[in-house]
Design a protein around this motif. Structure first.
Motif, PDB file in Angstrom:
ATOM      1  N   LEU A   2     182.238  70.250 -11.307  1.00  0.00           N
ATOM      2  CA  LEU A   2     182.851  71.475 -10.777  1.00  0.00           C
ATOM      3  C   LEU A   2     183.486  71.202  -9.408  1.00  0.00           C
ATOM      4  O   LEU A   2     184.557  71.720  -9.086  1.00  0.00           O
ATOM      5  CB  LEU A   2     181.809  72.594 -10.656  1.00  0.00           C
ATOM      6  CG  LEU A   2     181.319  73.206 -11.980  1.00  0.00           C
ATOM      7  CD1 LEU A   2     180.104  74.115 -11.737  1.00  0.00           C
ATOM      8  CD2 LEU A   2     182.419  74.006 -12.674  1.00  0.00           C
ATOM      9  N   CYS A   3     182.803  70.380  -8.612  1.00  0.00           N
ATOM     10  CA  CYS A   3     183.275  70.153  -7.235  1.00  0.00           C
ATOM     11  C   CYS A   3     184.431  69.169  -7.146  1.00  0.00           C
ATOM     12  O   CYS A   3     185.157  69.166  -6.145  1.00  0.00           O
ATOM     13  CB  CYS A   3     182.128  69.630  -6.371  1.00  0.00           C
ATOM     14  SG  CYS A   3     180.949  70.909  -5.970  1.00  0.00           S
ATOM     15  N   ASN A  24     186.665  68.464  -9.919  1.00  0.00           N
ATOM     16  CA  ASN A  24     187.745  68.728 -10.870  1.00  0.00           C
ATOM     17  C   ASN A  24     188.908  69.446 -10.156  1.00  0.00           C
ATOM     18  O   ASN A  24     188.709  70.471  -9.515  1.00  0.00           O
ATOM     19  CB  ASN A  24     187.191  69.606 -12.015  1.00  0.00           C
ATOM     20  CG  ASN A  24     188.157  69.701 -13.171  1.00  0.00           C
ATOM     21  OD1 ASN A  24     189.305  70.064 -13.005  1.00  0.00           O
ATOM     22  ND2 ASN A  24     187.671  69.354 -14.352  1.00  0.00           N
ATOM     23  N   ASP A  25     190.086  68.875 -10.322  1.00  0.00           N
ATOM     24  CA  ASP A  25     191.290  69.410  -9.675  1.00  0.00           C
ATOM     25  C   ASP A  25     191.605  70.850 -10.044  1.00  0.00           C
ATOM     26  O   ASP A  25     192.266  71.559  -9.286  1.00  0.00           O
ATOM     27  CB  ASP A  25     192.509  68.603 -10.186  1.00  0.00           C
ATOM     28  CG  ASP A  25     192.851  67.504  -9.230  1.00  0.00           C
ATOM     29  OD1 ASP A  25     192.491  67.644  -8.053  1.00  0.00           O
ATOM     30  OD2 ASP A  25     193.480  66.522  -9.676  1.00  0.00           O
ATOM     31  N   LYS A  26     191.197  71.235 -11.246  1.00  0.00           N
ATOM     32  CA  LYS A  26     191.572  72.572 -11.724  1.00  0.00           C
ATOM     33  C   LYS A  26     190.678  73.664 -11.154  1.00  0.00           C
ATOM     34  O   LYS A  26     190.968  74.841 -11.324  1.00  0.00           O
ATOM     35  CB  LYS A  26     191.532  72.611 -13.257  1.00  0.00           C
ATOM     36  CG  LYS A  26     192.626  71.761 -13.873  1.00  0.00           C
ATOM     37  CD  LYS A  26     192.596  71.828 -15.364  1.00  0.00           C
ATOM     38  CE  LYS A  26     193.738  70.994 -15.927  1.00  0.00           C
ATOM     39  NZ  LYS A  26     193.500  70.617 -17.318  1.00  0.00           N
ATOM     40  N   VAL A  27     189.578  73.277 -10.535  1.00  0.00           N
ATOM     41  CA  VAL A  27     188.710  74.281  -9.892  1.00  0.00           C
ATOM     42  C   VAL A  27     189.193  74.460  -8.452  1.00  0.00           C
ATOM     43  O   VAL A  27     189.318  73.488  -7.707  1.00  0.00           O
ATOM     44  CB  VAL A  27     187.232  73.835  -9.907  1.00  0.00           C
ATOM     45  CG1 VAL A  27     186.355  74.820  -9.148  1.00  0.00           C
ATOM     46  CG2 VAL A  27     186.748  73.668 -11.344  1.00  0.00           C
ATOM     47  N   ALA A  28     189.464  75.705  -8.082  1.00  0.00           N
ATOM     48  CA  ALA A  28     190.010  75.957  -6.745  1.00  0.00           C
ATOM     49  C   ALA A  28     188.929  76.313  -5.743  1.00  0.00           C
ATOM     50  O   ALA A  28     189.116  76.185  -4.539  1.00  0.00           O
ATOM     51  CB  ALA A  28     191.017  77.090  -6.819  1.00  0.00           C
ATOM     52  N   THR A  77     188.927  67.287  -3.013  1.00  0.00           N
ATOM     53  CA  THR A  77     190.014  68.133  -3.527  1.00  0.00           C
ATOM     54  C   THR A  77     190.192  69.392  -2.663  1.00  0.00           C
ATOM     55  O   THR A  77     190.858  70.345  -3.069  1.00  0.00           O
ATOM     56  CB  THR A  77     189.728  68.546  -4.990  1.00  0.00           C
ATOM     57  OG1 THR A  77     188.376  68.956  -5.090  1.00  0.00           O
ATOM     58  CG2 THR A  77     189.990  67.407  -5.961  1.00  0.00           C
ATOM     59  N   ILE A  78     189.611  69.376  -1.478  1.00  0.00           N
ATOM     60  CA  ILE A  78     189.778  70.476  -0.485  1.00  0.00           C
ATOM     61  C   ILE A  78     189.643  71.843  -1.149  1.00  0.00           C
ATOM     62  O   ILE A  78     190.584  72.636  -1.188  1.00  0.00           O
ATOM     63  CB  ILE A  78     191.126  70.375   0.261  1.00  0.00           C
ATOM     64  CG1 ILE A  78     191.390  68.961   0.760  1.00  0.00           C
ATOM     65  CG2 ILE A  78     191.207  71.375   1.393  1.00  0.00           C
ATOM     66  CD1 ILE A  78     190.572  68.525   1.953  1.00  0.00           C
ATOM     67  N   LYS A  79     188.467  72.108  -1.678  1.00  0.00           N
ATOM     68  CA  LYS A  79     188.263  73.414  -2.312  1.00  0.00           C
ATOM     69  C   LYS A  79     187.785  74.428  -1.278  1.00  0.00           C
ATOM     70  O   LYS A  79     187.140  74.065  -0.299  1.00  0.00           O
ATOM     71  CB  LYS A  79     187.192  73.300  -3.400  1.00  0.00           C
ATOM     72  CG  LYS A  79     187.611  72.388  -4.541  1.00  0.00           C
ATOM     73  CD  LYS A  79     186.709  72.572  -5.706  1.00  0.00           C
ATOM     74  CE  LYS A  79     186.817  71.451  -6.718  1.00  0.00           C
ATOM     75  NZ  LYS A  79     188.173  71.038  -7.064  1.00  0.00           N
ATOM     76  N   LYS A  80     188.090  75.649  -1.579  1.00  0.00           N
ATOM     77  CA  LYS A  80     187.453  76.725  -0.810  1.00  0.00           C
ATOM     78  C   LYS A  80     185.977  76.714  -1.169  1.00  0.00           C
ATOM     79  O   LYS A  80     185.629  76.487  -2.339  1.00  0.00           O
ATOM     80  CB  LYS A  80     188.032  78.060  -1.258  1.00  0.00           C
ATOM     81  CG  LYS A  80     189.064  78.667  -0.335  1.00  0.00           C
ATOM     82  CD  LYS A  80     189.498  79.974  -0.965  1.00  0.00           C
ATOM     83  CE  LYS A  80     190.250  80.933  -0.158  1.00  0.00           C
ATOM     84  NZ  LYS A  80     190.241  81.069   1.221  1.00  0.00           N
ATOM     85  N   MET A  81     185.114  77.010  -0.216  1.00  0.00           N
ATOM     86  CA  MET A  81     183.668  77.003  -0.483  1.00  0.00           C
ATOM     87  C   MET A  81     183.030  78.278   0.042  1.00  0.00           C
ATOM     88  O   MET A  81     183.294  78.680   1.172  1.00  0.00           O
ATOM     89  CB  MET A  81     182.963  75.867   0.279  1.00  0.00           C
ATOM     90  CG  MET A  81     183.412  74.468   0.036  1.00  0.00           C
ATOM     91  SD  MET A  81     182.925  73.809  -1.550  1.00  0.00           S
ATOM     92  CE  MET A  81     181.179  73.553  -1.430  1.00  0.00           C
ATOM     93  N   SER A  82     182.191  78.897  -0.780  1.00  0.00           N
ATOM     94  CA  SER A  82     181.275  79.919  -0.267  1.00  0.00           C
ATOM     95  C   SER A  82     179.880  79.377  -0.485  1.00  0.00           C
ATOM     96  O   SER A  82     179.532  79.005  -1.617  1.00  0.00           O
ATOM     97  CB  SER A  82     181.396  81.223  -1.052  1.00  0.00           C
ATOM     98  OG  SER A  82     182.630  81.821  -0.817  1.00  0.00           O
ATOM     99  N   LEU A  83     179.104  79.319   0.575  1.00  0.00           N
ATOM    100  CA  LEU A  83     177.766  78.729   0.481  1.00  0.00           C
ATOM    101  C   LEU A  83     176.754  79.705   1.050  1.00  0.00           C
ATOM    102  O   LEU A  83     176.862  80.105   2.211  1.00  0.00           O
ATOM    103  CB  LEU A  83     177.720  77.414   1.276  1.00  0.00           C
ATOM    104  CG  LEU A  83     178.694  76.322   0.831  1.00  0.00           C
ATOM    105  CD1 LEU A  83     178.690  75.168   1.833  1.00  0.00           C
ATOM    106  CD2 LEU A  83     178.345  75.805  -0.556  1.00  0.00           C
TER     107      LEU A  83
END
Ligand SMILES: O=CCCCC(=O)O
Length: 491
Positions: free
Chosen positions: A227-228, A230-234, A255-261
């Motif tokens: 999940l972390c 994969n390019d298709k996960v934003a 892949t510089i994803k937005k993260m909510s933690l």
């Protein structure tokens, strides 16, 4: 001893007990399955489809394919589907609570409360779906106009814990779907059934294929990594420990994803001399023993000012006696089992460390006679800063009472933590209320209350307790990208 024969749950609608994965609007039976047990009895409740890394990849593809059409719906259209989903959750709250208690152990009434709490996020975001406003900014040049659009980030990967198997997913999927994102949910291995039951109702509510996907499984680190990376996960939205949050953040960096933690806490609970002591005891009972202490916002360190220490300690111990430990399906049970042996071992370590350094057990302090992972609600007095309970989140039913003299000292002790999720304090002095509320380093502060969780408020932490906020009017922001249009004049 874990059972190998499936124990049937008493449900009004047995079709809510789904054991297959939900992918692209279809119920998918995997080749491999894994067992889900009731922590109170060891009974086998279900064998659930195990989705591996390849299955995760395929699910992400499906969610990616569905995102354009879902985002194209109006907020009102998406909101209507979410509203239907909320109604179905409320209608089926009894069965959802039964499934939740069976897989997680919390008392049935508390489980039902969690279902309504979870549903409240779906309702809230059903309403918010219509309010994803952009902005118009006065141009910086005469021939320019600036328009800000808010657009869904795309595919959201969600990883959620076992302690709130319904509500933690609800407050992620609600805003994600409301703004037009598609969703891949990886529920905790210990508690996948609540998530699957939510998907059953989501399908009935009319969520289109591919928009909501639930992939239970056992390979947590492999699926988390997929999940972390994969390019298709934003975007990744995660509730769990700070240790795992750090791993996910590192993995998502590529892949510089937005993260909510929403990560670990070590909540201080402070009682000042000027507090209403009875109210503070009631607040501490909720803040400490809710969900048997297995909540990220549970009070972990209880600081009581010297003038009321003995009174507070005696009253808290007395109230703790009223807690009724047992199987969550039993009448009048207030406190279920801990989730597993590791949880019990941690509680025991924290108590024995404190006692070896001079603390006194005034209530509980040991495993319950019921056996299994049942543990007696515990109160410790004479607790000091050198004890493990001062630093580590116990995540169990232990109330350690520290004595303090001065306001400055207690604020410094409360803030002496890498965590900053929730804090609580009791005082009737208005000047102190503002001073302390502003000084505490946490994302949420309960002032004269031990219960702060609601869909209308922004839930989240500072420091190593996380990033982002869930719930409230701010809860959609983490699922949106801002795009600005610089509009020149057409000649
Ligand atoms: O462990 C964290 C769960 C948060 C539950 C709540 O919303 O109070």
């Amino acid at each position: 001893m874990l059972d190998t024969k499936v124990t049937k749950l008493e449900l009004k609608d047995p079709s809510l007990l789904e054991t297959r994965a939900y992918i692209n609007g279809a119920w998918v039976e995997g080749e491999a399955t894994f067992p889900v047990h009731n922590p109170a009895t060891g009974d086998l409740i279900a064998n659930v489809t195990d989705i591996d890394i390849e299955g995760t990849r395929q699910t992400i593809d499906v969610a990616y394919a569905a995102k354009k059409e879902w985002a194209a719906q109006t907020g009102k259209e998406r909101g209507a589907i979410l509203r239907k989903w909320f109604d179905l959750m409320v209608e089926n709250a009894d069965d959802l609570a039964t499934i939740l208690t069976a897989e997680m152990g919390k008392p049935w009434a508390e489980a039902r409360g969690e279902i309504l709490y979870g549903a409240s996020f779906i309702e809230w975001f059903a309403e918010e779906a219509k309010r994803i406003y952009g902005d118009v900014i006065p141009g910086h040049q005469r021939d320019k106009r600036i328009v800000v659009l808010k657009q869904p980030v795309g595919v959201v990967g969600s990883i959620t814990p076992w302690n709130f198997p319904n509500a933690m997913i609800a407050r992620k999927v609600g805003p994600a779907l409301a703004v037009g994102c598609t969703f891949v949910a990886r529920p905790a291995t210990l508690t996948p059934l609540s998530a699957l039951a939510m998907a059953v109702l989501g399908e009935r509510a009319g969520i289109p294929a591919g928009v909501l996907n639930v992939i239970p499984g056992t390979d947590s680190s492999g699926v988390g990594n997929e999940l972390c990376t994969n390019d298709k996960v934003a975007k990744i939205t995660f509730t769990g420990s700070t240790r795992v949050g750090q791993i996910l953040m590192r993995q998502a960096a590529g892949t510089i994803k937005k993260m909510s933690l929403e990560l670990g806490g070590n909540a201080p609970f402070i009682v000042f001399d000027d507090a209403d002591v009875d109210a503070a005891v009631d607040g501490a009972m909720i803040a400490k023993f809710r969900n048997n202490g297995q909540t990220c916002v549970c009070a972990n360190r209880i600081y009581v000012q010297a003038g009321v220490y003995d009174e507070f300690a005696a009253k808290l111990a007395e109230k703790t006696k009223d807690l009724n430990v047992g199987n969550g399906f039993g009448d009048g049970i207030t406190t279920g089992p801990l989730i597993n042996d590791a949880a019990v071992a941690k509680v025991e370590e924290h108590i024995s460390d404190a006692v070896s350094k001079g603390a006194t057990v005034t209530m509980g302090g040991k495993r319950s006679d019921l056996g299994g992972t049942f543990f007696e609600p515990t109160v410790l007095t004479g607790v000091t800063r050198d004890m493990v309970v001062a630093k580590d989140e116990t995540f169990g039913p232990v109330a350690p009472l520290f004595k303090f003299e001065e306001e400055d000292d207690v604020v410094a002790m409360a803030n002496d933590s890498e965590f900053g999720l929730a804090s609580y304090f009791y005082s009737r002095d208005l000047a102190r209320v503002w001073r302390v509320a502003e000084a505490l380093e946490s994302g949420m502060v309960g002032v004269n209350t031990g219960l702060i969780s609601t869909e209308v408020a922004p839930f989240g932490g500072v420091k190593q307790s996380g990033l982002g906020r869930e719930g409230s009017k701010y809860g959609t922001e983490d699922f949106l990208e801002m795009k600005y249009l610089c509009m020149g004049e057409i000649q």
